[in-house]
Design a protein around this motif. Structure first.
Motif, PDB file in Angstrom:
ATOM      1  N   THR A 145     -81.400  51.775 -77.269  1.00 25.69           N
ATOM      2  CA  THR A 145     -82.155  51.740 -76.024  1.00 25.69           C
ATOM      3  C   THR A 145     -81.910  53.068 -75.332  1.00 25.69           C
ATOM      4  O   THR A 145     -80.765  53.498 -75.214  1.00 25.69           O
ATOM      5  CB  THR A 145     -81.652  50.598 -75.113  1.00 25.69           C
TER       6      THR A 145
ATOM      7  N   ILE B 262     -82.772  55.342 -71.768  1.00 27.91           N
ATOM      8  CA  ILE B 262     -83.393  55.332 -70.429  1.00 27.91           C
ATOM      9  C   ILE B 262     -83.412  56.751 -69.872  1.00 27.91           C
ATOM     10  O   ILE B 262     -82.510  57.566 -70.139  1.00 27.91           O
ATOM     11  CB  ILE B 262     -82.687  54.376 -69.423  1.00 27.91           C
TER      12      ILE B 262
ATOM     13  N   ASP C 172     -91.045  60.032 -66.976  1.00 33.68           N
ATOM     14  CA  ASP C 172     -91.917  59.214 -67.841  1.00 33.68           C
ATOM     15  C   ASP C 172     -92.451  60.004 -69.026  1.00 33.68           C
ATOM     16  O   ASP C 172     -92.678  59.443 -70.098  1.00 33.68           O
ATOM     17  CB  ASP C 172     -93.025  58.508 -67.040  1.00 33.68           C
TER      18      ASP C 172
ATOM     19  N   ILE D   9     -89.968  59.561 -71.686  1.00 38.24           N
ATOM     20  CA  ILE D   9     -89.979  58.192 -72.225  1.00 38.24           C
ATOM     21  C   ILE D   9     -91.218  57.975 -73.103  1.00 38.24           C
ATOM     22  O   ILE D   9     -91.116  57.396 -74.198  1.00 38.24           O
ATOM     23  CB  ILE D   9     -89.893  57.175 -71.063  1.00 38.24           C
ATOM     24  N   ASN D  10     -92.367  58.492 -72.672  1.00 33.60           N
ATOM     25  CA  ASN D  10     -93.581  58.336 -73.491  1.00 33.60           C
ATOM     26  C   ASN D  10     -93.429  59.060 -74.829  1.00 33.60           C
ATOM     27  O   ASN D  10     -93.820  58.551 -75.876  1.00 33.60           O
ATOM     28  CB  ASN D  10     -94.810  58.876 -72.741  1.00 33.60           C
TER      29      ASN D  10
ATOM     30  N   LYS E 140     -91.038  57.027 -77.041  1.00 29.52           N
ATOM     31  CA  LYS E 140     -91.708  55.828 -77.598  1.00 29.52           C
ATOM     32  C   LYS E 140     -92.654  56.209 -78.724  1.00 29.52           C
ATOM     33  O   LYS E 140     -92.719  55.530 -79.751  1.00 29.52           O
ATOM     34  CB  LYS E 140     -92.539  55.145 -76.496  1.00 29.52           C
TER      35      LYS E 140
ATOM     36  N   ASN F   6     -86.166  50.991 -78.008  1.00 33.43           N
ATOM     37  CA  ASN F   6     -86.521  50.454 -76.694  1.00 33.43           C
ATOM     38  C   ASN F   6     -86.291  51.572 -75.669  1.00 33.43           C
ATOM     39  O   ASN F   6     -85.163  52.014 -75.489  1.00 33.43           O
ATOM     40  CB  ASN F   6     -85.621  49.233 -76.409  1.00 33.43           C
ATOM     41  N   TYR F   7     -87.353  52.062 -75.042  1.00 33.04           N
ATOM     42  CA  TYR F   7     -87.230  53.172 -74.089  1.00 33.04           C
ATOM     43  C   TYR F   7     -87.774  52.735 -72.740  1.00 33.04           C
ATOM     44  O   TYR F   7     -88.868  52.157 -72.665  1.00 33.04           O
ATOM     45  CB  TYR F   7     -87.984  54.401 -74.611  1.00 33.04           C
ATOM     46  N   GLN F   8     -86.984  52.991 -71.686  1.00 32.37           N
ATOM     47  CA  GLN F   8     -87.409  52.547 -70.353  1.00 32.37           C
ATOM     48  C   GLN F   8     -87.212  53.665 -69.333  1.00 32.37           C
ATOM     49  O   GLN F   8     -86.243  54.417 -69.410  1.00 32.37           O
ATOM     50  CB  GLN F   8     -86.598  51.328 -69.916  1.00 32.37           C
ATOM     51  N   CYS F   9     -88.153  53.683 -68.393  1.00 29.62           N
ATOM     52  CA  CYS F   9     -88.119  54.703 -67.346  1.00 29.62           C
ATOM     53  C   CYS F   9     -87.335  54.161 -66.149  1.00 29.62           C
ATOM     54  O   CYS F   9     -87.813  53.254 -65.457  1.00 29.62           O
ATOM     55  CB  CYS F   9     -89.560  55.003 -66.949  1.00 29.62           C
ATOM     56  N   CYS F  10     -86.122  54.650 -65.934  1.00 32.89           N
ATOM     57  CA  CYS F  10     -85.331  54.209 -64.775  1.00 32.89           C
ATOM     58  C   CYS F  10     -84.186  55.205 -64.564  1.00 32.89           C
ATOM     59  O   CYS F  10     -83.979  56.104 -65.371  1.00 32.89           O
ATOM     60  CB  CYS F  10     -84.789  52.797 -64.987  1.00 32.89           C
TER      61      CYS F  10
ATOM     62  N   PRO G 135     -81.683  48.330 -65.444  1.00 34.26           N
ATOM     63  CA  PRO G 135     -82.344  47.022 -65.505  1.00 34.26           C
ATOM     64  C   PRO G 135     -81.843  46.158 -66.670  1.00 34.26           C
ATOM     65  O   PRO G 135     -82.642  45.554 -67.385  1.00 34.26           O
ATOM     66  CB  PRO G 135     -83.817  47.411 -65.711  1.00 34.26           C
TER      67      PRO G 135
END
Ligand SMILES: C[S@@+](CC[C@H](N)C(=O)[O-])C[C@H]1O[C@@H](n2cnc3c(N)ncnc32)[C@H](O)[C@@H]1O
Length: 242
Positions: free
Chosen positions: A72, A74, A78, A81-82, A85, A92-96, A102
């Motif tokens: 994962t 983070i 963005d 992250i894009n 991905k 699993n990539y998330q913008c935070c 989260p």
């Protein structure tokens, strides 16, 4: 609540230049110094999963994801992250932000800060969050710039009027943010004394299990010689007690 700006430290505006710079193998410090230590250190305890905080465009997640570890990543930017991905649909990539993750308590075997603690505004909050999401006996692996390097307010060295290379030190004990421009990037990095990092990690209840100021393995002769004179990266591993 005021929304936090994902470009507060310049990474959004510098994202494309950074993606080009990293390529497939990363820069000198990643390719010839840190990967050699980070990868075996991660794999030796066979973690089932890893959280990479400040993963950037995701190169290191891709490297570790190929070794049967669920990754994962983070990052607040963005476009990173894009990109991550698109290069790694299984990850699993998330913008935070690191300061507010989260994820549930105790959900990762391993948390990595790969040259990202220097970029994170609230160090203590980020370390608290990393510790919260780590399972007991899990590890935090940190690669960071050395504090004597960040103290000089430059990217490491300056050329004196006499044409020689100097490595100035300055206001070592004063924590502050500095802006740097190089190779199409304009980035804000934090200088903190080493004691600030160590105290924050100890305050979070973590236990130091490894420390190194590693030497390059291979690489262009000039870069190796310059690096060995004044090393600019270090590595630490911390464990969350049972
Ligand atoms: C020097 S780059 C390192 C990227 C990647 N770890 C690598 O080694 O290529 C620092 C990264 O930290 C991220 N970053 C900055 N502030 C952050 C924060 N508050 N939380 C999480 N990541 C942050 C930036 O967006 C950037 O991607």
């Amino acid at each position: 609540m005021t929304e936090r700006c994902p470009d507060e430290n310049g990474w959004l505006s510098s994202a494309n230049a950074w993606i080009d710079r990293m390529g497939e193998e990363g820069d000198f410090a990643r390719k010839y110094i840190l990967d050699h230590l980070m990868i075996p250190r991660i794999l030796n305890e066979k973690p089932a999963n890893m959280l990479d905080i400040g993963c950037g465009e995701g190169r290191f997640c891709r490297v570790i994801g190929e070794q049967n570890v669920e990754v994962t990543g983070i990052d607040p930017v963005d476009s990173f992250i894009n990109h991550a991905k698109s290069r790694d649909p299984r990850g699993n990539y998330q913008c935070c932000f690191a300061e507010s993750l989260p994820f549930a308590d105790e959900s990762f075997d391993l948390v990595v800060f790969y040259l990202s603690l220097i970029d994170i505004t609230d160090l203590q909050a980020a370390i608290r969050e990393a510790t919260r999401v780590l399972r007991p006996n899990g590890r935090v692996l940190i690669a960071n710039l050395t504090s004597f390097t960040t103290s000089n307010g430059t990217t490491g060295s300056v050329i004196g009027r006499d044409g020689k290379v100097y490595y100035p030190l300055g206001s070592y004990l004063e924590e502050r943010a500095n802006w740097f421009e190089w190779g199409g990037l304009r980035i804000r990095n934090w200088h903190r004394p080493l004691s600030t990092y160590i105290s924050s990690l100890l305050d979070a209840g973590l236990v130091l299990t490894y420390f190194d100021e590693p030497k390059p393995i291979g690489g262009p002769h000039d870069s190796v010689e310059k690096y060995n004179k004044v090393p600019f990266v270090m590595m630490m591993e911390w464990k969350k007690p049972l």
